[in-house]
Design an enzyme around this catalytic site. Structure first.
Site, PDB file in Angstrom:
ATOM      1  N   TRP A  57      -8.451   2.592  -3.055  1.00  0.00           N
ATOM      2  CA  TRP A  57      -7.806   2.118  -4.279  1.00  0.00           C
ATOM      3  C   TRP A  57      -7.165   0.741  -4.042  1.00  0.00           C
ATOM      4  O   TRP A  57      -7.137  -0.107  -4.935  1.00  0.00           O
ATOM      5  CB  TRP A  57      -6.734   3.120  -4.711  1.00  0.00           C
ATOM      6  CG  TRP A  57      -5.951   2.696  -5.929  1.00  0.00           C
ATOM      7  CD1 TRP A  57      -6.274   2.913  -7.231  1.00  0.00           C
ATOM      8  CD2 TRP A  57      -4.709   1.968  -5.943  1.00  0.00           C
ATOM      9  NE1 TRP A  57      -5.320   2.378  -8.058  1.00  0.00           N
ATOM     10  CE2 TRP A  57      -4.347   1.796  -7.291  1.00  0.00           C
ATOM     11  CE3 TRP A  57      -3.867   1.469  -4.957  1.00  0.00           C
ATOM     12  CZ2 TRP A  57      -3.189   1.137  -7.676  1.00  0.00           C
ATOM     13  CZ3 TRP A  57      -2.707   0.804  -5.337  1.00  0.00           C
ATOM     14  CH2 TRP A  57      -2.376   0.650  -6.682  1.00  0.00           C
ATOM     15  N   HIS A  58      -6.668   0.537  -2.810  1.00  0.00           N
ATOM     16  CA  HIS A  58      -5.970  -0.716  -2.529  1.00  0.00           C
ATOM     17  C   HIS A  58      -6.915  -1.912  -2.439  1.00  0.00           C
ATOM     18  O   HIS A  58      -6.488  -3.045  -2.649  1.00  0.00           O
ATOM     19  CB  HIS A  58      -5.169  -0.598  -1.229  1.00  0.00           C
ATOM     20  CG  HIS A  58      -3.906   0.190  -1.407  1.00  0.00           C
ATOM     21  ND1 HIS A  58      -3.865   1.554  -1.339  1.00  0.00           N
ATOM     22  CD2 HIS A  58      -2.638  -0.207  -1.661  1.00  0.00           C
ATOM     23  CE1 HIS A  58      -2.636   1.966  -1.551  1.00  0.00           C
ATOM     24  NE2 HIS A  58      -1.858   0.935  -1.754  1.00  0.00           N
ATOM     25  N   GLY A  59      -8.145  -1.691  -2.086  1.00  0.00           N
ATOM     26  CA  GLY A  59      -9.046  -2.832  -1.998  1.00  0.00           C
ATOM     27  C   GLY A  59     -10.443  -2.418  -1.601  1.00  0.00           C
ATOM     28  O   GLY A  59     -10.642  -1.398  -0.935  1.00  0.00           O
TER      29      GLY A  59
END
Lengths: 346, 493
Positions: free
Chosen positions: B324-326
């Site tokens: 989700w973060h990258g």
């Protein structure tokens, strides 16, 4: 906490902040410090956006700090009747901006390229990352950033303490006399009076710098330190590659009707001697003019601009910048450029 | 638009004036909605269309999900919503990543395929507002709450500018009811809001941007091995930077909402004082970890299907949390490390339960924050602090993967941190090392002291003159730092 106590704390905060900032501002003004502008990505982008002015209305300047110090923009604008768009950045090569302008089919104007050989013929310059950041910022700047820039301009033009280069928290801490760590080569810390920036991105030395040899020696020491650091000379292949890129970029701009002139701005003393030894004119300057087929002005060829003594060997003081600019305009005209809106010099 | 910009200051003053004018509540909500779109469009105007699309689709699909009696049709509607939301997220955020990995795979099996690199701009905050709209439609499907009656309220729930681009990730019951009745801030809310905005900007502008970003960037951008001291200083600087950057944003968001009379959920509770990783995730990006727990971990089965399955669910949740973060495998490894830490912690917890003494010997119940510490240690403050430090140490190791652009850099950094590199580069100046050390030590000590309380509570107990001094010191440092308009790290997520 009772709301009353929060109000008291808030009022105290307001009083303390306003008093402290006002005192700081008054103190700086009492020391003779002038307004300066943050010559960062936002200001550079503001100027970059103006390069599309018609060729008879503006000239774009690219290169390194010599262009910024030596060209007096007020003088240029008042004599030529045209705008001077300063895109030079300290400690950088003009090539990335030249390449950018060459790829921009909407740019068809006049371009003056400052040649400081040590930076021009270099694969990585001390502040090349900063220039890249400026160029990236221009391409990606948002409506909010543009608005912030305008507000920032308004504030910077009023308050001396808003000088990010020398009076921000980090800059003040950098001036603390803390012993350097062995093996760490940090960015040089220039005296505050050496490089002040105007809103049109002209750099100038303060009167104090021009008269104070101690300050001048500090800058000379930085140049000497830089010169003493080991550097890898360019290979023939790398030099040819740079020249080929310049040739190609210049050809693209000229093909669209643009005009380009190269200028070797003045330096003096041991700095000039070292430059002449390291970058012989016939192997560098002459080749640029030959391959690009552009006019060029080498300061030593023109008595009117050959005599300057730079306070720290590399940049002109403000009064000399005015003289240099006036004469440069005449020489440029001799080279075939015209300034339709030019005023007659009294 | 970012909170740390002159544009936002002007925007916010205008909003405060408009919100306090004697206008009808509906007009004020329309003002807030238009302002939220301006807030978002000030970054890149065309992407407002995505927001509109997500809002309109999820409003109608959400309502239909709640009212539709046919089970199959409800499932179909849920799939439409998931495809819409996740499809948009995948296209903009993971499109390039998926194509790149697909290219690697097909080339590995001998097919010569080299597509052009897609030039996709990631809309700011897409991960945040996608999660906001997703939880609404899932809630409607599960009938956890009632559908939002008005399109205006729903649009405002999705778009409300304080939380829009970087959270806190809000759930409909947390915010929608607040739009139903007229709200303006009273004097206390306004002043607390301004105090929180000051604190948030101090964290972001002074600590994250002015003091810590440069050493973190210098170290992580290095192309060769580093000295152990420089490597650790870089990682610690990033540890501080990411916290102050993101917690600073959340604090500003909560403060801005408070000035308008609204309450947003807390997102950070002194995470570097966490004892163990379950405690860490109760303190770091709380609204995301709660979201992942409620909409991923529990639907996967949580801890209801046996120990082995619990471990698997933990790992899946953290892997997806990392992604989700990258769109990069380094984020996946970051998530995997956290998943591994949580699994070890769970294992120790289960082991302790097996060794649990007989009921008559059980000590009085104590509320425990973490799982890793043996019970006898938890009574000893200093030992707890050592466990918190150990957790902080392990968290720092994970940040290496989070910040490094690729595995080569991450490995080089870990090598520099844990092995003596004979000719490791020294990059950071004495002053920088002093700055990073002082800030990180103060940060950890502050987190430890504050771990069981809240900043507003502490401010409430302070004498007014002391609060005034602290407040003015923060404000002066913000002004003097002269750092503005740099974006927040979490915008890219």
């Amino acid at each position: 906490m009772e709301s009353k106590n929060l109000v008291k704390a808030g009022v105290l905060t307001l009083i303390l902040v306003i008093t402290s900032i006002a005192s700081w501002e008054l103190y700086l003004r009492s020391k003779g410090i002038n307004i300066a502008y943050d010559d960062g990505d936002a200001l550079w982008s503001d100027k970059r956006a103006r390069v599309y002015e018609p060729a008879d209305k503006a000239t774009v300047f690219i290169g390194s700090s010599r262009n910024k110090f030596d060209l007096d923009i007020v003088t240029w604008q008042s004599i030529t009747g045209e705008n001077a768009i300063q895109l030079a950045v300290e400690g950088t090569s003009p090539l990335p901006v030249l390449d950018d302008l060459a790829k921009d089919s909407d740019f068809k104007g006049k371009l003056m390229i400052d040649v400081t050989e040590g930076l021009f013929f270099s694969l990585s310059t001390p502040r090349g990352a900063m220039l890249k950041a400026d160029m990236d910022y221009y391409k990606k700047r948002t409506p909010a950033q543009r608005f912030s820039f305008e507000v920032n301009h308004l504030l910077e033009s009023q308050f001396v303490f808003l000088d990010k280069n020398y009076l921000s928290l980090n800059s003040i801490l950098e001036n603390a006399k803390i012993p350097p760590r062995y093996g760490v080569y940090g960015s040089p810390v220039f005296p505050m009076d050496f490089n002040k920036s105007t809103f049109n991105r002209q750099s100038y030395m303060t009167d104090r710098f021009v008269t104070d040899t101690n300050l001048q020696n500090q800058v000379k020491a930085i140049w000497a330190y830089g010169a003493s650091r080991p550097t890898t000379p360019l290979s023939i292949y790398q030099q040819d590659s740079i020249i080929a890129t310049v040739k190609s970029d210049v050809a693209k701009i000229k093909a669209r009707g643009g005009q380009i002139i190269f200028v070797r701005t003045p330096s003096s003393g041991p700095f000039l001697s070292k430059e002449k030894t390291g970058f012989p004119r016939e192997k560098y300057w002459d080749i640029i003019l030959t391959v690009t087929n552009c006019p060029g002005i080498y300061f030593e060829d023109y008595p009117a601009i050959a005599h300057f003594q730079c306070p720290e060997f590399s940049h002109l003081k403000p009064s000399d910048a005015i003289v240099f600019t006036k004469n440069l305009i005449n020489i440029i005209q001799e080279k075939g450029w015209s300034f339709p809106h030019k005023q007659t010099i009294q | 638009m970012v909170f740390n910009s002159y544009t936002f200051i002007v925007f916010f003053i205008v909003m405060l004036v408009l919100h306090n004018l004697p206008l009808a509540w509906k007009v004020k909500k329309i003002n807030l909605l238009i302002a939220s779109y301006i807030f978002y469009a000030a970054w890149n105007p065309p992407f407002v269309l995505l927001l509109w699309l997500a809002t309109v689709v999820d409003f109608f699909v959400g309502r239909a999900l709640y009212t539709q009696p046919n089970r199959h049709k409800r499932k179909l509607l849920l799939v439409i919503s998931l495809c819409g939301n996740l499809g948009m997220l995948f296209f903009f955020k993971y499109g390039g990543f998926l194509l790149e990995n697909f290219t690697h795979v097909v080339n590995a099996i001998g097919i010569n395929y080299h597509p052009a690199k897609p030039n996709i701009i990631l809309p700011a905050g897409i991960s945040f507002y996608t999660f906001t709209t997703l939880c609404y439609t899932i809630d409607m499907y599960k009938k956890r709450s009632k559908p939002v009656k008005s399109m205006l309220d729903f649009a405002l729930f999705v778009t409300f500018f304080p939380h829009l681009v970087a959270g806190p990730i809000v759930r409909p019951p947390q915010l929608v009811p607040q739009f139903e009745t007229p709200r303006t801030a009273n004097q206390k809310q306004m002043l607390q809001g301004l105090l929180l905005i000051t604190l948030g900007l101090f964290m972001k502008v002074v600590l994250a941007d002015s003091m810590l970003s440069t050493p973190a960037n210098v170290v992580f951008d290095a192309k060769g091995p580093l000295s152990t001291l420089d490597a650790w200083m870089g990682v610690l600087a990033f540890s501080g930077q990411i916290f102050f950057d993101f917690a600073g944003y959340s604090t500003c968001a909560i403060g801005v909402a408070s000035c308008l009379g609204f309450v947003l959920p807390e997102n950070f509770l002194y995470p570097y004082a966490a004892i163990g990783f379950s405690d860490f995730w109760r303190r770091w990006h709380i609204t995301l970890s709660a979201w992942l727990r409620d909409y991923l971990y529990i639907p996967l089965g949580g801890n209801r299907s046996g120990k082995f399955r619990t471990y698997i669910n933990l790992m899946i949740t953290m892997l997806l949390g990392g992604l989700w973060h990258g769109a990069n495998w380094t984020f996946v490894v970051w998530g995997a490390l956290h998943g591994f830490y949580l699994m070890v912690e769970k294992f120790i917890q289960d082991f302790k339960i097996r060794l649990k003494p007989k009921p008559e010997l059980v000590q009085p119940a104590v509320v425990m924050q973490g799982f890793m510490a043996p019970r006898f240690l938890k009574k000893v403050q200093s030992s707890n602090f050592l466990l918190a430090l150990f957790t902080f140490f392990l968290v720092n190791v994970t940040w290496v993967f989070f910040r490094s652009p690729d595995f080569t850099s991450a490995w080089r950094m870990l090598t520099s941190m844990f092995y003596h590199v004979p000719k490791g580069a020294v990059l950071l100046s004495t002053l920088t090392i002093i700055k990073v050390s002082v800030i990180v030590v103060c940060m950890v000590a502050f987190h430890w002291m504050m771990r069981n309380t809240r900043i507003v509570n502490v401010a409430n107990k302070m004498p007014w003159w002391l609060l005034g001094l602290v407040w003015s010191a923060m404000l002066m440092l913000i002004i003097l730092s002269q750092e503005s308009s740099s974006t927040f790290i979490y915008f890219q997520f």
